[in-house]
Design a protein around this motif. Sequence first.
Motif, PDB file in Angstrom:
ATOM      1  N   ALA A   9     -17.821-116.305  14.734  1.00 39.36           N
ATOM      2  CA  ALA A   9     -17.432-115.883  13.714  1.00 39.36           C
ATOM      3  C   ALA A   9     -18.616-115.681  12.708  1.00 39.36           C
ATOM      4  CB  ALA A   9     -16.211-116.466  12.822  1.00 39.36           C
ATOM      5  N   ALA A  10     -18.765-114.593  11.907  1.00 36.91           N
ATOM      6  CA  ALA A  10     -19.903-114.586  11.303  1.00 36.91           C
ATOM      7  C   ALA A  10     -19.899-115.380   9.949  1.00 36.91           C
ATOM      8  CB  ALA A  10     -19.860-112.888  10.571  1.00 36.91           C
ATOM      9  N   GLU A  14     -22.674-112.382   6.281  1.00 45.82           N
ATOM     10  CA  GLU A  14     -22.722-111.482   7.342  1.00 45.82           C
ATOM     11  C   GLU A  14     -21.574-110.870   7.270  1.00 45.82           C
ATOM     12  OE1 GLU A  14     -25.169-114.454  10.229  1.00 45.82           O
ATOM     13  OE2 GLU A  14     -23.242-114.289  10.559  1.00 45.82           O
ATOM     14  N   LYS A  15     -20.513-110.861   6.132  1.00 50.74           N
ATOM     15  CA  LYS A  15     -19.486-110.034   6.258  1.00 50.74           C
ATOM     16  C   LYS A  15     -19.124-109.790   4.722  1.00 50.74           C
ATOM     17  CE  LYS A  15     -16.830-114.586   6.173  1.00 50.74           C
ATOM     18  NZ  LYS A  15     -16.048-115.517   7.008  1.00 50.74           N
ATOM     19  N   THR A  16     -18.194-108.992   4.316  1.00 48.09           N
ATOM     20  CA  THR A  16     -17.813-108.550   3.019  1.00 48.09           C
ATOM     21  C   THR A  16     -16.174-109.364   2.690  1.00 48.09           C
ATOM     22  OG1 THR A  16     -19.076-106.547   3.008  1.00 48.09           O
ATOM     23  CG2 THR A  16     -17.198-106.839   1.666  1.00 48.09           C
ATOM     24  N   GLY A  17     -16.072-109.720   1.671  1.00 48.21           N
ATOM     25  CA  GLY A  17     -15.053-110.438   1.215  1.00 48.21           C
ATOM     26  C   GLY A  17     -14.967-110.812  -0.045  1.00 48.21           C
ATOM     27  N   THR A  18     -13.900-111.460  -0.689  1.00 49.89           N
ATOM     28  CA  THR A  18     -13.973-111.840  -2.025  1.00 49.89           C
ATOM     29  C   THR A  18     -13.692-113.633  -1.910  1.00 49.89           C
ATOM     30  OG1 THR A  18     -11.435-111.856  -2.159  1.00 49.89           O
ATOM     31  CG2 THR A  18     -12.915-110.027  -3.125  1.00 49.89           C
ATOM     32  N   PHE A  19     -14.171-114.302  -2.622  1.00 55.55           N
ATOM     33  CA  PHE A  19     -14.055-115.782  -2.944  1.00 55.55           C
ATOM     34  C   PHE A  19     -13.677-116.231  -4.464  1.00 55.55           C
ATOM     35  CE2 PHE A  19     -18.406-115.449  -3.495  1.00 55.55           C
ATOM     36  CZ  PHE A  19     -18.672-116.109  -4.504  1.00 55.55           C
ATOM     37  N   THR A  20     -12.750-117.188  -4.631  1.00 55.11           N
ATOM     38  CA  THR A  20     -12.316-117.742  -6.011  1.00 55.11           C
ATOM     39  C   THR A  20     -12.940-118.862  -5.957  1.00 55.11           C
ATOM     40  OG1 THR A  20     -10.445-116.272  -5.638  1.00 55.11           O
ATOM     41  CG2 THR A  20     -10.310-117.890  -7.368  1.00 55.11           C
ATOM     42  N   VAL A  33     -26.374-108.818   5.914  1.00 58.19           N
ATOM     43  CA  VAL A  33     -26.952-108.634   7.163  1.00 58.19           C
ATOM     44  C   VAL A  33     -25.895-108.619   8.256  1.00 58.19           C
ATOM     45  CG1 VAL A  33     -29.349-109.773   6.640  1.00 58.19           C
ATOM     46  CG2 VAL A  33     -27.401-111.242   7.518  1.00 58.19           C
ATOM     47  N   ASP A  34     -26.340-108.100   9.462  1.00 56.84           N
ATOM     48  CA  ASP A  34     -25.294-108.121  10.417  1.00 56.84           C
ATOM     49  C   ASP A  34     -25.388-109.478  11.311  1.00 56.84           C
ATOM     50  OD1 ASP A  34     -24.848-105.518  10.441  1.00 56.84           O
ATOM     51  OD2 ASP A  34     -26.506-104.712  11.647  1.00 56.84           O
ATOM     52  N   GLY A  37     -25.722-111.539  17.777  1.00 55.75           N
ATOM     53  CA  GLY A  37     -25.041-111.667  18.990  1.00 55.75           C
ATOM     54  C   GLY A  37     -23.753-110.994  19.092  1.00 55.75           C
ATOM     55  N   GLN A  38     -22.683-111.740  19.417  1.00 57.22           N
ATOM     56  CA  GLN A  38     -21.364-111.145  19.398  1.00 57.22           C
ATOM     57  C   GLN A  38     -20.442-111.605  18.413  1.00 57.22           C
ATOM     58  OE1 GLN A  38     -20.585-112.863  23.795  1.00 57.22           O
ATOM     59  NE2 GLN A  38     -20.373-110.853  24.310  1.00 57.22           N
ATOM     60  N   ALA A  39     -21.144-112.523  17.479  1.00 53.92           N
ATOM     61  CA  ALA A  39     -20.408-112.588  16.331  1.00 53.92           C
ATOM     62  C   ALA A  39     -19.715-111.629  15.418  1.00 53.92           C
ATOM     63  CB  ALA A  39     -21.116-113.557  15.317  1.00 53.92           C
ATOM     64  N   ARG A  40     -18.563-111.852  14.874  1.00 56.19           N
ATOM     65  CA  ARG A  40     -17.796-110.908  14.156  1.00 56.19           C
ATOM     66  C   ARG A  40     -17.231-111.637  13.026  1.00 56.19           C
ATOM     67  NH1 ARG A  40     -13.541-108.580  18.065  1.00 56.19           N
ATOM     68  NH2 ARG A  40     -13.028-107.121  16.410  1.00 56.19           N
ATOM     69  N   PRO A  41     -16.833-110.702  11.950  1.00 60.20           N
ATOM     70  CA  PRO A  41     -16.370-111.269  10.874  1.00 60.20           C
ATOM     71  C   PRO A  41     -14.971-111.773  11.313  1.00 60.20           C
ATOM     72  CG  PRO A  41     -17.277-109.243  10.262  1.00 60.20           C
ATOM     73  CD  PRO A  41     -17.477-109.291  11.573  1.00 60.20           C
ATOM     74  N   ASP A  42     -14.374-112.974  10.966  1.00 61.61           N
ATOM     75  CA  ASP A  42     -13.081-113.641  11.146  1.00 61.61           C
ATOM     76  C   ASP A  42     -12.215-112.652  11.125  1.00 61.61           C
ATOM     77  OD1 ASP A  42     -13.677-113.848   8.422  1.00 61.61           O
ATOM     78  OD2 ASP A  42     -13.659-116.124   8.502  1.00 61.61           O
TER      79      ASP A  42
END
Length: 310
Positions: A9-10, A14-20, A33-34, A37-42
């Motif tokens: 997992a990224a 390395e990913k877009t999202g919100t946090f509180t 940034v990307d 390897g093969q990591a992706r956003p959860d």
Amino acid sequence: QFADVVLPAATWGEKTGTFTNADRTVHLCEKAVDPPGQARPDLDIFVDYAARMAFTDRDGAPLVQWGGPEEAFEAWKRCSAGRPCDYTGLTYAKLRGPTGIQWPCTDHAPDGTDRLYADGVDWAHPDLCETYGKDLVSGEPLGEDWYRSVNPVGKALIRPAPYMQPNEWPDPEYPFQLTTGRTIYHFHTRTKTGRVPELVDAAPEVWVEIAESDAVRLGLGEGDLVDVTTRCGALRGRLRLGTVRPGALFVPFHYGYWDTPAGKAPAPGTPGRAANELVPTRWDPVSKQPQFKTAAATLTLVERADELTS
């Protein structure tokens, strides 16, 4: 060693999202940034997994009906509507402003809410609350009549919990009271702090702290290798003469096995280094948090400090 498949997992950059934040401030974190390897956003992993497994809701429709982070945020907004943490007035566009926004954010409070309960209305009011609390010993739900009798105006309700005895007291077989806790140099199981050389150098291994008077009585010294044994298990570490009260032993709970050569716990019957393995399983009946705190224990000398260094 515990998984048949590992899905990398990224991380947050390395990913877009919100946090509180703990003060209710909602922030938007944009991908910088990307992932390697093969990591992706959860989120991508969860959505892909749900699609491949053909998960559906009770009406037979796809369980996950959104794809990207902004769509997921819109779904969360619908879940939060009318609740204390109402996000319905938030959008990605609004969160791209100069600072975060505190929930609740609604049509009535489009810029968020700096201070809660300023109007004197509290979500703890009997007419607004969703539950009426639980008995602090049994965990059983409490009723509306009881709640209205003790909190008719819905202010903050502070309830004292009755004293509960420890799991077990010291006895001739296990004469010490073991307690677990923290060291300033590490956080939880050290998955981050255990990779910082300066912090590892400051506290590299588990230790056992004892009162100096107890050490003198038992003929033990600073740096001796000892086993702490309880009815649940055993731990091996070096002895420290500290400020704990006589009759007590202290062991930090940060140390496990992910960074050991074997990468796993030793064979049954062999002393380990994880303090939580020494204490009985007991949890709070309301929060369900495990206690992982205390047990009766005995102390055994394994090797003298001067023998370890000779």
